[in-house]
Design an enzyme around this catalytic site. Sequence first.
Site, PDB file in Angstrom:
ATOM      1  N   LYS A   4       0.618  -1.267  -0.069  1.00 28.23           N
ATOM      2  CA  LYS A   4       0.218  -0.375  -0.218  1.00 28.23           C
ATOM      3  C   LYS A   4       1.216   1.188  -0.156  1.00 28.23           C
ATOM      4  O   LYS A   4       0.396   2.082  -0.812  1.00 28.23           O
ATOM      5  CB  LYS A   4      -1.318   0.285   1.197  1.00 28.23           C
ATOM      6  CG  LYS A   4      -1.850  -1.097   0.938  1.00 28.23           C
ATOM      7  CD  LYS A   4      -3.076  -1.738   2.350  1.00 28.23           C
ATOM      8  CE  LYS A   4      -3.999  -2.420   2.080  1.00 28.23           C
ATOM      9  NZ  LYS A   4      -4.540  -3.157   3.397  1.00 28.23           N
TER      10      LYS A   4
ATOM     11  N   GLN B 209      -4.854  -1.574   9.700  1.00 31.85           N
ATOM     12  CA  GLN B 209      -5.167  -3.148   9.156  1.00 31.85           C
ATOM     13  C   GLN B 209      -5.424  -4.087   9.360  1.00 31.85           C
ATOM     14  O   GLN B 209      -5.010  -4.337  11.279  1.00 31.85           O
ATOM     15  CB  GLN B 209      -3.375  -3.375   8.783  1.00 31.85           C
ATOM     16  CG  GLN B 209      -2.681  -4.728   8.040  1.00 31.85           C
ATOM     17  CD  GLN B 209      -2.867  -4.669   5.864  1.00 31.85           C
ATOM     18  OE1 GLN B 209      -3.487  -3.350   5.719  1.00 31.85           O
ATOM     19  NE2 GLN B 209      -3.937  -5.264   6.005  1.00 31.85           N
TER      20      GLN B 209
ATOM     21  N   ASP C 177     -11.474   2.508   3.915  1.00 37.01           N
ATOM     22  CA  ASP C 177     -12.217   1.047   3.852  1.00 37.01           C
ATOM     23  C   ASP C 177     -13.888   0.712   3.498  1.00 37.01           C
ATOM     24  O   ASP C 177     -13.950  -0.277   3.184  1.00 37.01           O
ATOM     25  CB  ASP C 177     -11.627  -0.165   4.811  1.00 37.01           C
ATOM     26  CG  ASP C 177     -10.206  -0.345   5.115  1.00 37.01           C
ATOM     27  OD1 ASP C 177      -9.559  -0.761   3.206  1.00 37.01           O
ATOM     28  OD2 ASP C 177      -9.387   0.003   5.773  1.00 37.01           O
TER      29      ASP C 177
END
Length: 297
Positions: A54, A98, A121
Amino acid sequence: MQKDKLLKGKPVADHIYGQVSERLKILKEKGILPRLTVILVGDDPASKVYVSRKEKTCQKLGMDSETLHLPAATSQAELLQLIEKLNADRSTHGILVQLPLPSHIDEHRVLLKIDPDKDVDCFHPRNVGLLVSGKPYVLPCTPAGIVEMLKYYQIQTEGKHAVIIGRSNIVGKPMANLLMQKASAANATVTVVHSRTKNLPEFTRQADILVAAMGRPEFVKADMVKEGAVVIDVGINRKDADNEKGYVLVGDVAFDEVLPKAAGITPVPGGVGPMTIAMLMHNTLTVAARQNQIAID
Ligand code: NDP
């Protein structure tokens, strides 16, 4: 190998990166440098790989990124405090924690803490609600990436029967939502199956589009798939192998035996995987633009 059936992620991801670069130019001209902050707690090897990908992708595109790597023993209160600080920091546009988190931390409380305007997200309940009501703030990365793949490869969803194996908040549920939406014109008829479903193959055999997101290596066999179905394999599983690493990556679909029956199939690796990061970059840009009231869509 019947290569033409392969629905690879890279060309679609490159197409998304092209759009991201164009939109990034507009933001930069207005003095905005989108910034993604990723929080990694602990040393899960797979998570470390994802986080580093990422960060590298952000850098490659010319966006700002930062990874905050916290020890596994970080307390929930410390993590919540850090998120609060990032919420208040105007130069941080996107915040991603994460997953999975160490077991002493309540994932739900952490995801609730993230400012929904910075939730890249689509995990925050406000954004899940907006998604379900057909007015999304951002789209969840993996399911949105799959929708982009279907569009790119001109796979019709309207009126088709999509069967999704798995009902997680990350993949299965939002995938079902996106495919059934009228607002996005996906208009599929959706069935979701899971570990408590009886006679699962009876459902999967009805699928025009079969999405496997269960985390069970090579679970979907040829006799579970209809001739001519499009098969989207989300699974990423390690399978023991006699190579340097000691494993190979396989999906939830028994690729070699399903390939001859499928009209199209995503490989693992190289299928859905590249799309998740591409959509994350897209979302980072979107939230940066929204926070600065700049129209870039
Ligand atoms: P979860 O473990 O959160 O969810 C798995 C789902 O599959 C659950 O709903 C579970 O049912 C269902 N399931 C498990 N076993 C069976 C079974 N034998 N029969 C029917 N249903 C079953 O996983 P995720 O959704 O997070 O991830 C799924 C897979 O996708 C994993 O391999 C993961 O690594 C991969 N993944 C890949 C991404 C990518 O970018 N390509 C991104 C995210 C995930 P129940 O709810 O009843 O327990």
